[in-house]
Design an enzyme around this catalytic site. Structure first.
Site, PDB file in Angstrom:
ATOM      1  N   ARG A  53       8.880  59.851  79.304  1.00 53.98           N
ATOM      2  CA  ARG A  53      10.164  60.679  79.300  1.00 53.98           C
ATOM      3  C   ARG A  53       9.738  62.161  78.708  1.00 53.98           C
ATOM      4  O   ARG A  53       8.937  62.036  78.072  1.00 53.98           O
ATOM      5  CB  ARG A  53      11.489  59.892  78.734  1.00 53.98           C
ATOM      6  CG  ARG A  53      11.308  58.891  77.706  1.00 53.98           C
ATOM      7  CD  ARG A  53      10.856  59.671  76.327  1.00 53.98           C
ATOM      8  NE  ARG A  53      11.862  60.882  75.997  1.00 53.98           N
ATOM      9  CZ  ARG A  53      11.446  61.616  75.076  1.00 53.98           C
ATOM     10  NH1 ARG A  53      10.059  61.617  74.593  1.00 53.98           N
ATOM     11  NH2 ARG A  53      12.155  62.590  74.765  1.00 53.98           N
ATOM     12  N   ALA A  55      11.288  66.137  79.417  1.00 55.49           N
ATOM     13  CA  ALA A  55      11.270  66.784  80.954  1.00 55.49           C
ATOM     14  C   ALA A  55       9.779  67.580  81.170  1.00 55.49           C
ATOM     15  O   ALA A  55       9.319  67.316  82.292  1.00 55.49           O
ATOM     16  CB  ALA A  55      12.408  67.939  80.576  1.00 55.49           C
ATOM     17  N   GLN A 186      15.482  57.873  70.968  1.00 54.77           N
ATOM     18  CA  GLN A 186      14.213  58.566  70.896  1.00 54.77           C
ATOM     19  C   GLN A 186      13.946  59.350  69.542  1.00 54.77           C
ATOM     20  O   GLN A 186      12.727  59.475  69.107  1.00 54.77           O
ATOM     21  CB  GLN A 186      14.357  59.577  71.914  1.00 54.77           C
ATOM     22  CG  GLN A 186      14.200  59.236  73.355  1.00 54.77           C
ATOM     23  CD  GLN A 186      15.657  58.773  73.870  1.00 54.77           C
ATOM     24  OE1 GLN A 186      16.653  58.486  73.192  1.00 54.77           O
ATOM     25  NE2 GLN A 186      15.733  58.736  75.151  1.00 54.77           N
ATOM     26  N   ASP A 227      16.607  69.833  79.166  1.00 54.48           N
ATOM     27  CA  ASP A 227      15.961  69.428  80.434  1.00 54.48           C
ATOM     28  C   ASP A 227      16.275  70.214  81.410  1.00 54.48           C
ATOM     29  O   ASP A 227      15.680  70.065  82.568  1.00 54.48           O
ATOM     30  CB  ASP A 227      16.736  68.147  80.559  1.00 54.48           C
ATOM     31  CG  ASP A 227      16.072  67.112  79.645  1.00 54.48           C
ATOM     32  OD1 ASP A 227      16.308  66.991  78.404  1.00 54.48           O
ATOM     33  OD2 ASP A 227      15.320  66.256  80.042  1.00 54.48           O
ATOM     34  N   ASN A 237      20.636  68.885  77.521  1.00 48.89           N
ATOM     35  CA  ASN A 237      19.886  68.145  76.720  1.00 48.89           C
ATOM     36  C   ASN A 237      20.348  67.073  76.313  1.00 48.89           C
ATOM     37  O   ASN A 237      21.307  66.545  76.807  1.00 48.89           O
ATOM     38  CB  ASN A 237      19.360  68.932  75.425  1.00 48.89           C
ATOM     39  CG  ASN A 237      18.146  68.448  74.570  1.00 48.89           C
ATOM     40  OD1 ASN A 237      17.258  68.232  75.085  1.00 48.89           O
ATOM     41  ND2 ASN A 237      18.130  68.275  73.549  1.00 48.89           N
TER      42      ASN A 237
HETATM   43  O1  MRU Z   1      16.189  61.118  78.499  1.00 43.81           O
HETATM   44  P1  MRU Z   1      14.869  61.676  77.638  1.00 43.81           P
HETATM   45  O2  MRU Z   1      14.400  61.044  76.714  1.00 43.81           O
HETATM   46  O3  MRU Z   1      13.976  62.149  78.901  1.00 43.81           O
HETATM   47  O4  MRU Z   1      15.367  63.148  77.312  1.00 43.81           O
HETATM   48  C1  MRU Z   1      14.580  64.121  76.647  1.00 43.81           C
HETATM   49  C2  MRU Z   1      15.320  65.071  76.012  1.00 43.81           C
HETATM   50  O5  MRU Z   1      16.441  65.321  76.013  1.00 43.81           O
HETATM   51  C3  MRU Z   1      14.236  66.131  75.521  1.00 43.81           C
HETATM   52  O6  MRU Z   1      14.929  66.727  74.393  1.00 43.81           O
HETATM   53  C4  MRU Z   1      13.792  67.201  76.760  1.00 43.81           C
HETATM   54  O7  MRU Z   1      13.385  66.555  77.867  1.00 43.81           O
HETATM   55  C5  MRU Z   1      12.615  68.168  75.790  1.00 43.81           C
HETATM   56  S1  MRU Z   1      11.249  67.160  75.799  1.00 43.81           S
HETATM   57  C6  MRU Z   1      10.105  68.489  75.033  1.00 43.81           C
END
Ligand code: MRU
Length: 346
Positions: A53, A55, A186, A227, A237
């Site tokens: 996971r 982005a 996370q 994202d 985000n």
């Molecule tokens: O659902 P996720 O864990 O993929 O969400 C990720 C985020 O919200 C991060 O802040 C974003 O992808 C940036 S990662 C450099």
């Protein structure tokens, strides 16, 4: 061991030119489990289950998979590309990477080299973002962050967490307040794991505790990833970012957004046009990990589980990308998007 600001340190995937392996982020920090991607089904399942996971990483892995599967017949390959593109609807990096691979195939370019370039460009973008982002951090900074934006989520050293890492590696004392980031934690699991490996001091808080911390004068800067960023600076985000941003605004704490250009969606006019991924109720009603699954919610009710929320661009102090940094006031008109150019191969 403390890592310095180089390619050393935590990594979310490994590509040796033949075999792709991914680190199962859903199992961290309890277990460091590497999974061999021997076909699309493995990666598609891993994306859906958030084993991989973040982005930028999604874009990098999508490109690699499409390169690995480049021997498929045209219709079959295009169907796979469409499925990968739709695997998560909010993270626009995924779509940009698939579109780039489609364009490369149409132009007869070698897809392995294109996927290499996607990863290398993301790593380079992270380095630039980290350097520029760290400039806003004074010695003694106390940064609050949401979700996980470190090396595991990119092909480089990360975005918001990359800036923290860069500041620490250049000798500044930086402390990080880590929002646990419900429902899949996370922050608690991944940001904590990575900061400990980097030797950066940190403390965990329940997402609901961020407001009192921000209004209590104990945070000097909020730094988050994104994202998808719309033309007016609105950004999606991880869920909880909007509440943090609102409290930061009330408390007078600047909020920076740090993301590669692949996160910018030039076609998206504002946050209302960003599709928000809705996820399973079970993620809110309990938790499943290597130690087993538990359900804590009472029976009889539903759940609201958007993976992301949208924060107004007007609340951003500074947007930091690999193609430039802009103060929040410059975002509304969208001219900054045109300055940065199109997304994909520059
Ligand atoms: O659902 P996720 O864990 O993929 O969400 C990720 C985020 O919200 C991060 O802040 C974003 O992808 C940036 S990662 C450099």
């Amino acid at each position: 061991m403390t890592f310095v600001d180089t390619a050393d340190g935590p990594r979310g995937f490994d590509w040796d030119g033949r075999v792709l392996r991914i680190l199962d982020q859903s199992a961290l920090p309890a277990v460091e489990r590497w999974v061999r991607v021997d076909g699309p089904a493995v990666l598609m399942e891993a994306i859906g289950a958030l084993r991989v996971r973040g982005a930028p990483l999604l874009g990098v892995l999508a490109a690699r998979l499409l390169a690995m599967e480049s021997g498929r017949a045209e219709a079959d390959w295009q169907a796979l590309a469409a499925a990968v593109r739709a695997a998560r609807p909010t993270a626009v990096n995924l779509m940009h990477a698939v579109d780039r691979m489609r364009a490369a195939r149409a132009a007869g370019r070698e897809l392995g080299a294109e996927a290499d370039a996607v990863a290398a460009e993301d790593a380079a973008a992270c380095a630039r973002i980290a350097q520029e982002g760290a400039a806003a951090l004074a010695d003694g900074a106390a940064v609050l962050t949401v979700c996980h934006t470190g090396a595991l989520a990119t092909a480089g050293i990360g975005t918001a967490l990359g800036a923290v890492r860069h500041a620490a590696a250049s000798g500044k004392r930086v402390f990080v307040w880590v929002c646990e980031t419900r429902p899949l934690l996370q922050g608690a699991r991944l940001t904590g794991w990575e900061l400990t490996r980097l030797g950066v001091p940190w403390a965990l808080l329940a997402d609901g505790a961020a407001a009192s911390l921000l209004l209590g004068g104990r945070v000097t800067r909020v730094m988050v990833g994104a994202d998808r960023i719309a033309r007016n600076g609105d950004f999606a985000n991880k869920t909880g970012t909007l509440a943090v941003a609102a409290a930061a605004r009330l408390g007078g704490v600047p909020l920076d957004v740090l993301a590669p250009w692949t996160t910018v969606d030039p076609a998206c006019p504002g946050g209302g046009a960003i599709p928000i991924e809705q996820r399973a109720a079970a993620e809110v009603q309990g938790f499943a990990g290597p130690q087993g699954a538990v359900r804590w919610a009472a029976a009889g009710g539903g759940a609201y589980n958007p993976a992301f929320d949208v924060t107004p661009g007007a609340w951003v102090a500074r947007l930091v990308t690999d193609r430039g940094a802009w103060p929040g006031e410059a975002l509304a008109g969208g001219a900054w998007v045109d300055q940065g150019g199109s997304t994909g191969t520059p």
